[in-house]
Design an enzyme around this catalytic site. Sequence first.
Site, mmCIF file in Angstrom:
data_model
loop_
_atom_site.group_PDB
_atom_site.id
_atom_site.type_symbol
_atom_site.label_atom_id
_atom_site.label_comp_id
_atom_site.label_asym_id
_atom_site.label_seq_id
_atom_site.Cartn_x
_atom_site.Cartn_y
_atom_site.Cartn_z
ATOM 1 N N HIS A 1 -2.091 6.631 7.731
ATOM 2 C CA HIS A 1 -1.228 7.618 7.074
ATOM 3 C C HIS A 1 -1.987 8.905 6.742
ATOM 4 O O HIS A 1 -1.448 9.997 6.903
ATOM 5 C CB HIS A 1 -0.635 7.061 5.773
ATOM 6 C CG HIS A 1 0.611 6.253 5.970
ATOM 7 N ND1 HIS A 1 1.753 6.777 6.516
ATOM 8 C CD2 HIS A 1 0.903 4.961 5.675
ATOM 9 C CE1 HIS A 1 2.704 5.843 6.551
ATOM 10 N NE2 HIS A 1 2.195 4.715 6.052
ATOM 11 N N GLY B 1 0.841 -1.190 0.000
ATOM 12 C CA GLY B 1 0.000 0.000 0.000
ATOM 13 C C GLY B 1 0.874 1.237 0.000
ATOM 14 O O GLY B 1 2.060 1.165 0.355
ATOM 15 N N CYS C 1 6.675 -0.464 6.864
ATOM 16 C CA CYS C 1 6.205 0.742 6.180
ATOM 17 C C CYS C 1 7.294 1.237 5.245
ATOM 18 O O CYS C 1 8.459 1.280 5.623
ATOM 19 C CB CYS C 1 5.881 1.803 7.225
ATOM 20 S SG CYS C 1 5.263 3.339 6.520
ATOM 21 N N LEU C 2 6.914 1.612 4.022
ATOM 22 C CA LEU C 2 7.912 2.080 3.052
ATOM 23 C C LEU C 2 8.600 3.363 3.523
ATOM 24 O O LEU C 2 9.715 3.643 3.098
ATOM 25 C CB LEU C 2 7.265 2.308 1.682
ATOM 26 C CG LEU C 2 6.727 1.053 0.979
ATOM 27 C CD1 LEU C 2 6.094 1.428 -0.356
ATOM 28 C CD2 LEU C 2 7.808 0.005 0.781
ATOM 29 N N GLN D 1 2.990 9.829 1.908
ATOM 30 C CA GLN D 1 4.297 9.176 1.739
ATOM 31 C C GLN D 1 5.041 9.630 0.487
ATOM 32 O O GLN D 1 6.226 9.357 0.343
ATOM 33 C CB GLN D 1 4.125 7.650 1.694
ATOM 34 C CG GLN D 1 3.647 7.072 3.010
ATOM 35 C CD GLN D 1 3.559 5.572 2.914
ATOM 36 O OE1 GLN D 1 2.574 5.040 2.414
ATOM 37 N NE2 GLN D 1 4.592 4.882 3.367
ATOM 38 N N HIS E 1 -3.600 0.378 8.104
ATOM 39 C CA HIS E 1 -2.254 0.977 8.090
ATOM 40 C C HIS E 1 -2.222 2.206 7.162
ATOM 41 O O HIS E 1 -1.726 3.272 7.546
ATOM 42 C CB HIS E 1 -1.228 -0.069 7.639
ATOM 43 C CG HIS E 1 0.169 0.451 7.536
ATOM 44 N ND1 HIS E 1 1.177 0.075 8.398
ATOM 45 C CD2 HIS E 1 0.732 1.329 6.662
ATOM 46 C CE1 HIS E 1 2.290 0.722 8.065
ATOM 47 N NE2 HIS E 1 2.052 1.475 7.011
HETATM 48 ZN ZN LIG Z 1 3.145 2.898 5.914
#
Ligand SMILES: [Zn+2]
Length: 196
Positions: free
Chosen positions: A151, A45, A105-106, A50, A147
């Site tokens: 964000h 995702g 998480c990226l 992000q 998740h």
């Molecule tokens: Zn994340």
Amino acid sequence: MILPIVAYGDTVLRKKGQEVNSEYPKLNELIDNMYETMYNAFGLGLAAPQIGLSIRLFIIDTSPLAEDESLTNEEINELEGFKRVFINARVIEEQGEEWAFSEGCLSIPNLREDVLRKPTIKIQYLDEKFESHIEEFNGLIARVIQHEYDHIEGILFTDKISNFKKRLIRGKLANISKGEINVDYKMRFPGVKKRK
Ligand SMILES: [Zn+2]
């Protein structure tokens, strides 16, 4: 186009996203770029904050989770086909007994922690055609949505772990903000000053 992923410590990850309207410029292009960015980083995702945009948009593709051999055929089929755009999402309710799952998480590379969340959610959202949906999700799909939804509310999974664990990872998080990590996708670090 692959966009740089914003690292832990950037203030954009702490903002509540603004609603998106159907006039939003080049929204389809943005969504395509987000998918490309997410696949390039092997994510499940990706939320707009992000990539530095404080708007209520996230995308999900759970198909990599379907490779888990411990899952039932039904679960595998469900995870394989689940690719979705969520615009202006609002969680209506969360239900059931909290369960632990190791999240990553990226924006926080090379770090995973068990996070407790409720297994069932009801969520209202618009898809990429701005059609409205109210749907219920369970298990791993609900988990990934929760998740990403966090964000757009300015919340990170590291906020949801015990104070003891937070202390243990403090140094790692500081290093991530400074860019002192090995990561094989493009990132933008808040603690690294741009060279003039
Ligand atoms: Zn994340």
